[in-house]
Write a protein that holds these residues in place. Sequence first.
Motif, short mmCIF file in Angstrom:
data_model
loop_
_atom_site.label_atom_id
_atom_site.label_comp_id
_atom_site.label_asym_id
_atom_site.label_seq_id
_atom_site.Cartn_x
_atom_site.Cartn_y
_atom_site.Cartn_z
N SER A 124 25.29 44.46 3.23
CA SER A 124 24.28 45.31 2.60
C SER A 124 24.92 46.47 1.83
CB SER A 124 23.32 45.85 3.67
OG SER A 124 22.37 46.70 3.09
N SER A 125 25.91 47.14 2.45
CA SER A 125 26.55 48.27 1.78
C SER A 125 27.38 47.81 0.58
CB SER A 125 27.43 49.05 2.77
OG SER A 125 28.45 48.20 3.28
N ASP B 207 23.34 36.22 0.79
CA ASP B 207 24.33 37.30 0.76
C ASP B 207 25.72 36.79 1.11
OD1 ASP B 207 22.34 39.13 0.16
OD2 ASP B 207 21.93 39.59 2.26
N SER C 253 18.41 42.19 -1.01
CA SER C 253 19.14 41.29 -0.12
C SER C 253 18.64 39.87 -0.31
CB SER C 253 18.94 41.73 1.33
OG SER C 253 19.61 40.85 2.21
N ARG D 215 26.70 45.22 -1.32
CA ARG D 215 25.74 44.92 -2.38
C ARG D 215 25.27 46.22 -3.06
NH1 ARG D 215 22.21 40.93 -3.95
NH2 ARG D 215 22.76 39.50 -2.27
N THR D 216 24.96 47.24 -2.23
CA THR D 216 24.47 48.51 -2.77
C THR D 216 25.50 49.17 -3.68
OG1 THR D 216 23.10 48.83 -0.81
CG2 THR D 216 23.56 50.78 -2.15
#
Length: 676
Positions: free
Chosen positions: A505-506, A483, A541, A508-509
């Motif tokens: 994470s956010s 990531d 992820s 990527r989303t």
Amino acid sequence: MPYELHIAAADKKNGYLKVKQLIEEKPVEEQSAYVNCIHPDHLSKPVDWAAQSGSLKTLRYLIKVAHADLHASVHTHNLLFWALENSKKIIQYVARPNIIQQFQDGTTDLHAAIAIGNLNKVKKLAKHPGRINEKNSRDETSLFWAVKAENRKIASFIVHHPDFISLDAVEKWDPLHRYFGKKYYYEGKKYSSYNQACHAYKKAIDFLQKIKIIDDPDKELLSNCCIELSKIYLAKKSKINLILQAVQEALHYALEIKNSYHAKCCQAVAYHHLFWIYEQLDKMDEAIIAFEHALDWENENKKELLMHTHGLYNNIQNNNVSKTIHALQVEINSLQDLNPLLPEEKNDVYKRLACAYDNLANLYCQSGQQDIIHTQQQSIAFLEKITPKQDEEFSKMAKSYKRLGFYYIREKNSSEAIKVFEKSIEYCYQIKNAVEKDSLIRTHQFILEFYRNHYAISEHKLQLQEEAKAWGYECFDTQSDGDCFFHAIAHQMLRCGSHLSCDASSLRTMTANHIKQYFDFYRGFIDEKNPDDYLEKLSKSGTWVDPIGIQALARVFHVTLVIINSDRTTPIIIKQLHSHGTLYLGYEIDWHYQSLIPRPDWQATKFIQPLLDAAPIDDFVTLPLKRKREEDEKNNDLPPSKLYRSSQTFFENNLAPPNYPLEDNKPNDYHDMPYH
């Protein structure tokens, strides 16, 4: 080179031409002495070595042309003795009457018939009274030759012959006792069961002790039997007195050997084994004394080496590392003083030198001393000299190169380390045993790939740092968890004071959701056989981002991205019209993204602003406007407007999705974000 004629005569394949050349190079008056020179340790002539090697052509040349003296004294074996260690052709040639007569040592036609295994002739000659008990000047009887030739039928005929049975000489059974002594000794070495091996060695000792006229080889074999027996006692955890008694008996027989060379060699081996026994029993004081005794014998002889030195490292090195290193150096010096003649002897010395240097390099490494790499290279050099190489040698070569690679890693010389790791794999592939070969290849390949990737990464990291510095930026490293691109983006946003939660994470989303929302547009750029699988992978992820994901993120947040590469190529720029800000990333080619921090205090040699000004604008947002404009131009005859071309870095063409939301629908959190 001393005794070079012996060495050439022992070479079955190429020895004939070399022997001929060596003899012809000598003056005529010196040739006889040269051809009949006796080797001091082996007590044999070049013609004997030719008989042992099995080269009939060389043997004939030495006898017929070079006129080798075949006379055998009381102390030297005759040519028939050496021939029995080879093929039938050699034995039949040597057993000819005209050759036997030249021995002048009492060897008879009966002995020759026994050597070649002609039972009918033996029976015919044995009809004459007393002939069955004939012996030569070295007391070698008919039974001796039968046992030497390992011919059971003839041996049985001799021992059942009336003249032999009636013979009063007690030593008449010596050849048979000697034969069974050797037989049981070698059987003991083959057994894997302690009880069977122990029984075999005891039988061997029993037969050897029955020999009436005992010679040096018998005593040496008795010493070896006692040593092997003590090893079994130790493994079976027998009483200490039994173990030590067996070793003391081995020393006793070694001390009785008349030949000083063999005596010292045998005593050195016995003392080394005594050291090993004491070491296993944790009696370190006695072990060191025994070890020093072994050292004394070898230093005096200067021709034998230290045996089983690996046992010394287990305990003594904890007490005295310098003593251990000294022992290895003495071993190496002793080995280098040797002058091996036969190819087998040379190989044995090379193996032991390689082992000694390998152990010395290991000790140097543990004690932090210098010269580790050179010492390991010496080990490899001696392994290289062994010919021909079998699986054992190829395996040792592979492992030695692997250790050398680790020593280079220790010295931070990654390029040389990778070279020798590659060399180790080459030797792995030469191993014939499939199981060992596959196992070693897997291990060595893993090591090579690990360090190759590790140091390739390190090299790119350094290159990126240098390149970023040239543009006036400092690298801020991110987690290498798949990531890293999103971590770098998150770090850039946080530095700019974003109020939006922007963890990897956010990010990527949101990127994946954007591609999903406008999937009809992105579908044509996806390389996956099933484009639907692309979204699933991108959402997970740890999945590396690709150019599509990078461009999509820039569009989601309407930011300009500048990516500086470790390979020093022109930075990649993804430029947005009326961008909310510019984010700066560094890219280690094919591996990792980092965040870049501007350093105005650094003296940059390259400047990013001219490239930003000249960069094409990503017209993903403006394409709907372009279409509307073109429609208006068509309907209302308006003049054509100038539009920026799309970025060619990732896409050759951009196709706009229908009804794409315009700028006023982008996230409010980014309207006033102070990007640098």
